[in-house]
Design a protein around this motif. Structure first.
Motif, PDB file in Angstrom:
ATOM      1  N   UNK B  98       0.896  -1.173  -0.025  1.00 40.34           N
ATOM      2  CA  UNK B  98      -0.084  -0.007  -0.173  1.00 40.34           C
ATOM      3  C   UNK B  98       0.717   1.227  -0.214  1.00 40.34           C
ATOM      4  N   UNK B  99       0.478   2.479  -0.527  1.00 39.21           N
ATOM      5  CA  UNK B  99       1.046   3.503  -0.638  1.00 39.21           C
ATOM      6  C   UNK B  99       0.009   4.811  -1.014  1.00 39.21           C
ATOM      7  N   UNK B 100       0.362   5.972  -0.710  1.00 40.33           N
ATOM      8  CA  UNK B 100      -0.505   6.790  -0.829  1.00 40.33           C
ATOM      9  C   UNK B 100      -0.833   7.261  -2.404  1.00 40.33           C
ATOM     10  N   UNK B 101       0.008   6.925  -3.278  1.00 40.67           N
ATOM     11  CA  UNK B 101      -0.468   7.467  -4.784  1.00 40.67           C
ATOM     12  C   UNK B 101      -1.166   6.212  -5.450  1.00 40.67           C
ATOM     13  N   UNK B 102      -0.928   4.801  -5.054  1.00 35.70           N
ATOM     14  CA  UNK B 102      -1.395   3.883  -5.753  1.00 35.70           C
ATOM     15  C   UNK B 102      -2.750   3.160  -4.912  1.00 35.70           C
ATOM     16  N   UNK B 103      -2.510   3.561  -3.595  1.00 35.58           N
ATOM     17  CA  UNK B 103      -3.321   2.836  -2.734  1.00 35.58           C
ATOM     18  C   UNK B 103      -3.121   1.215  -2.341  1.00 35.58           C
ATOM     19  N   UNK B 104      -4.121   0.637  -2.487  1.00 35.60           N
ATOM     20  CA  UNK B 104      -3.711  -0.908  -2.179  1.00 35.60           C
ATOM     21  C   UNK B 104      -3.382  -1.561  -3.633  1.00 35.60           C
ATOM     22  N   UNK B 105      -2.321  -2.532  -3.608  1.00 36.07           N
ATOM     23  CA  UNK B 105      -2.016  -3.138  -4.492  1.00 36.07           C
ATOM     24  C   UNK B 105      -1.515  -4.547  -4.289  1.00 36.07           C
ATOM     25  N   UNK B 106      -1.816  -5.412  -5.240  1.00 34.27           N
ATOM     26  CA  UNK B 106      -1.605  -6.844  -5.169  1.00 34.27           C
ATOM     27  C   UNK B 106      -1.015  -7.055  -6.452  1.00 34.27           C
ATOM     28  N   UNK B 107       0.315  -7.617  -6.445  1.00 36.09           N
ATOM     29  CA  UNK B 107       1.112  -8.084  -7.650  1.00 36.09           C
ATOM     30  C   UNK B 107       1.418  -9.552  -7.427  1.00 36.09           C
ATOM     31  N   UNK B 108       1.546 -10.228  -8.541  1.00 37.72           N
ATOM     32  CA  UNK B 108       2.119 -11.432  -8.679  1.00 37.72           C
ATOM     33  C   UNK B 108       3.481 -11.560  -9.033  1.00 37.72           C
ATOM     34  N   UNK B 109       4.210 -12.396  -8.848  1.00 34.50           N
ATOM     35  CA  UNK B 109       5.493 -12.649  -9.386  1.00 34.50           C
ATOM     36  C   UNK B 109       6.092 -14.014  -9.567  1.00 34.50           C
ATOM     37  N   UNK B 110       7.072 -14.299 -10.522  1.00 33.07           N
ATOM     38  CA  UNK B 110       7.470 -15.685 -10.446  1.00 33.07           C
ATOM     39  C   UNK B 110       8.430 -15.937  -9.622  1.00 33.07           C
ATOM     40  N   UNK B 111       9.135 -15.021  -9.145  1.00 32.69           N
ATOM     41  CA  UNK B 111      10.075 -15.084  -7.910  1.00 32.69           C
ATOM     42  C   UNK B 111      10.135 -13.783  -6.955  1.00 32.69           C
ATOM     43  N   UNK B 112      10.542 -13.871  -5.685  1.00 37.39           N
ATOM     44  CA  UNK B 112      10.604 -12.907  -4.567  1.00 37.39           C
ATOM     45  C   UNK B 112      11.863 -12.988  -4.070  1.00 37.39           C
ATOM     46  N   UNK B 113      12.408 -11.751  -3.723  1.00 41.17           N
ATOM     47  CA  UNK B 113      13.508 -11.518  -3.062  1.00 41.17           C
ATOM     48  C   UNK B 113      13.299 -10.621  -1.838  1.00 41.17           C
ATOM     49  N   UNK B 114      13.385 -11.295  -0.773  1.00 39.92           N
ATOM     50  CA  UNK B 114      13.352 -10.437   0.474  1.00 39.92           C
ATOM     51  C   UNK B 114      14.655  -9.949   1.194  1.00 39.92           C
ATOM     52  N   UNK B 115      14.711  -8.601   1.006  1.00 40.14           N
ATOM     53  CA  UNK B 115      15.854  -7.835   1.429  1.00 40.14           C
ATOM     54  C   UNK B 115      15.413  -6.750   2.500  1.00 40.14           C
ATOM     55  N   UNK B 116      14.873  -7.249   3.737  1.00 35.91           N
ATOM     56  CA  UNK B 116      13.963  -6.422   4.576  1.00 35.91           C
ATOM     57  C   UNK B 116      15.084  -5.763   5.578  1.00 35.91           C
ATOM     58  N   UNK B 117      16.400  -6.311   5.631  1.00 28.91           N
ATOM     59  CA  UNK B 117      17.295  -5.669   6.648  1.00 28.91           C
ATOM     60  C   UNK B 117      16.735  -6.123   8.223  1.00 28.91           C
ATOM     61  N   UNK B 289      11.267 -20.619  -4.940  1.00 31.04           N
ATOM     62  CA  UNK B 289      11.087 -19.010  -5.657  1.00 31.04           C
ATOM     63  C   UNK B 289      11.244 -17.912  -4.857  1.00 31.04           C
ATOM     64  N   UNK B 290      11.425 -18.138  -3.323  1.00 33.09           N
ATOM     65  CA  UNK B 290      11.585 -17.000  -2.574  1.00 33.09           C
ATOM     66  C   UNK B 290      12.917 -16.847  -1.962  1.00 33.09           C
ATOM     67  N   UNK B 291      13.649 -16.215  -2.226  1.00 30.65           N
ATOM     68  CA  UNK B 291      15.207 -15.780  -2.004  1.00 30.65           C
ATOM     69  C   UNK B 291      15.315 -14.746  -0.842  1.00 30.65           C
ATOM     70  N   UNK B 292      16.420 -14.786  -0.417  1.00 24.88           N
ATOM     71  CA  UNK B 292      16.581 -13.532   0.674  1.00 24.88           C
ATOM     72  C   UNK B 292      18.039 -13.364   0.691  1.00 24.88           C
ATOM     73  N   UNK B 293      18.421 -11.946   0.942  1.00 23.19           N
ATOM     74  CA  UNK B 293      19.702 -11.681   1.333  1.00 23.19           C
ATOM     75  C   UNK B 293      19.844 -10.465   2.222  1.00 23.19           C
ATOM     76  N   UNK B 294      21.216 -10.016   2.715  1.00 22.98           N
ATOM     77  CA  UNK B 294      21.369  -9.006   3.226  1.00 22.98           C
ATOM     78  C   UNK B 294      21.419  -9.252   4.917  1.00 22.98           C
ATOM     79  N   UNK B 295      21.156  -8.174   5.678  1.00 20.30           N
ATOM     80  CA  UNK B 295      20.859  -8.433   7.100  1.00 20.30           C
ATOM     81  C   UNK B 295      19.533  -9.000   7.534  1.00 20.30           C
ATOM     82  N   UNK B 296      18.557  -9.527   6.485  1.00 22.82           N
ATOM     83  CA  UNK B 296      17.370 -10.193   6.826  1.00 22.82           C
ATOM     84  C   UNK B 296      17.879 -11.829   7.103  1.00 22.82           C
ATOM     85  N   UNK B 297      18.914 -12.018   6.464  1.00 20.91           N
ATOM     86  CA  UNK B 297      19.828 -13.309   6.531  1.00 20.91           C
ATOM     87  C   UNK B 297      20.462 -13.507   7.756  1.00 20.91           C
TER      88      UNK B 297
END
Lengths: 123, 342
Positions: B98-117, B289-297
């Motif tokens: 969610x953000x102020x410009x687009x409102x709520x959004x839902x997207x689909x992806x073939x792969x995800x990368x979690x880099x949430x720190x 298909x869900x990958x992760x990197x950085x300080x989240x790992x």
């Protein structure tokens, strides 16, 4: 007079233990470093300890409130307070580019104060 | 639902490197989510130098290091959603944000990368007794207030913990005209890099009290002081060693914890001890298909290493996507029976 000093290198996190030999005020031998930067650091740390100084200054009309700035190259350690006083007076207006010189040759030295960040004008 | 090949969550050094690397490896539809207004993550508030020594062979500040990657992302066709909060991810690789410009959004992806720190361990987590007056900060939030918002933290500060953020803040506070009464560390050796002890404390004559800890805070509205004591080898305060340090700010720098709320919601495994995401050698989590990197790992001491890991995750995600695409393109051939053994 022969003199020897042990330093811990601060160039990178490897933190090599450096040995510097001096005869009077001349560096005669450096050992323990594992790169050229380390050798240079050992030499300078004995003769004129210098650091890259960084701080933030206020910026007008940009997308952020503070502009990070730095010395373009290592600056003599014992003059850091003078550097800070001088830089604090700085008033910057957006836009500014990363690497842009904000104060050229600060305090009569060969180092500049440069912007660490590009800041666009706020629309 | 809009579809992308790759969605990257987090626009810090890990996410930026991962997105760029995937792009270079032939992935065309990439979306990157960042909760702050600017890309760069925590690098933006790390105004000190020491970044990029490994990758660029020069000494950069955090914002400069970030800008090299942000510039490449801007010049690419990677879709960046800043000021955007990801609410939920799921194992089938959909992202709700969610953000102020687009409102709520839902997207689909073939792969995800979690880099949430990561997040900082707080004063509450280490249980220092006392009221909750103004003036007690984690070192990173104090860094943010000073370097991004331009606030003064206090006139006289004590820093608990000798982690790198704490050491760097000791120098920042001193340069900005505050006094740092002491850095207090419960362990017998500093936990931050020795180079930071030298250039942040020794250069400015800031005392480092090893084998000491803060045992209570004093002050109700505003912090007035902290009581410290020496600790024994089991980290217990030794009676008779207590003393009072008057101060109006306490910065707590006692460790970082990977931030994995999104992954946990989706049922992705983390390590019990470190809270970091459990990944294989290609940085894939236990969700396909869900990958992760950085300080989240795991917590990295250098941003350069985070970038290297982000690139690995980006490459792995790219080959996962291309591999899958290859298989689906092959499928019609399977269907017409040419590959079916008679």
């Amino acid at each position: 007079m022969m003199n020897q000093r042990t330093l811990s290198c601060i160039v990178c996190p490897k933190e090599c233990a450096l040995e510097v030999s001096m005869l009077d005020k001349v560096v005669t031998y450096i050992s323990g470093y594992s790169c050229e930067r380390g050798r240079q650091y050992a030499h300078d740390e004995i003769l004129c300890p210098s650091r890259i100084i960084t701080t933030t200054v206020s910026i007008e009309g940009g997308v952020c409130k503070r502009l990070p700035v730095r010395s373009s190259s290592p600056f003599p350690k014992e003059r850091i307070n003078e550097w800070m006083r001088e830089v604090k007076e700085l008033r910057v207006k957006a836009p500014v580019q990363v690497g842009e010189v904000l104060i050229a040759g600060i305090l009569g030295t060969g180092t500049d104060v440069i912007s660490s960040k590009s800041v666009a004008q706020d629309q | 639902m809009e579809r992308f090949e790759l969605a990257v969550i987090g626009g810090g050094p890990a996410g930026l490197a991962a997105a760029l690397e995937a792009r270079q490896n032939g992935i065309e539809r990439i979306i990157l989510f960042e909760r702050e207004r600017e890309l760069g993550g925590i690098l933006q508030q790390c105004v000190h130098s020491g970044f990029g020594l490994h990758l660029f062979k020069e000494e950069l500040t955090g914002p400069e290091y970030a800008e090299r990657f942000i510039e490449s992302v801007r010049q690419s066709d990677i879709v960046c959603k800043t000021d955007t909060t990801v609410l939920e991810i799921s194992g089938d690789r959909t992202v709700k944000a969610v953000n102020a410009a687009d409102g709520f959004m839902e997207i689909g992806a073939d792969a995800l990368i979690l880099a949430t720190g990561c997040r900082e361990r707080t004063r509450e987590a280490i249980g220092i007794p006392g009221d909750r007056p103004a003036g007690i900060f984690t070192a990173g939030s104090a860094q943010r207030f000073m370097n991004l918002e331009g606030y003064r933290i206090g006139k006289r500060a004590v820093i608990l913990g000798s982690g790198d953020v704490g050491l760097i803040m000791a120098r920042r506070l001193t340069l900005e005209g505050s006094e740092v009464a002491a850095v207090v560390e419960a362990m017998p050796a500093p936990s931050g890099l020795n180079r930071n002890v030298i250039q942040c404390l020794d250069d400015f004559g800031i005392p480092l009290l090893l084998s000491h800890t803060v045992i209570s805070t004093i002050g109700k509205e505003r912090l007035e002081g902290v009581r410290i004591a020496q600790v024994d080898s089991r980290m217990q305060p030794i009676a008779g060693t207590e003393s009072l340090i008057p101060c109006d700010a306490l910065l707590v720098s006692v460790g970082l914890i990977p931030e994995n709320e999104l992954a946990l919601q989706a049922g992705i495994s983390t390590h019990e001890d470190s809270h970091g995401l459990a990944v294989d050698e290609r940085m894939q989590t236990d969700a396909e298909g869900i990958f992760a990197c950085g300080n989240a790992v795991s917590i990295h001491s250098l941003a350069d290493y985070v970038t290297v890991q982000g690139r690995l995750a980006g490459r792995s995600a790219a080959s996962f996507i291309l591999d899958r695409r290859g298989r689906t393109e092959l499928e019609p051939m399977y269907q017409d029976g040419r590959h079916t053994a008679k």
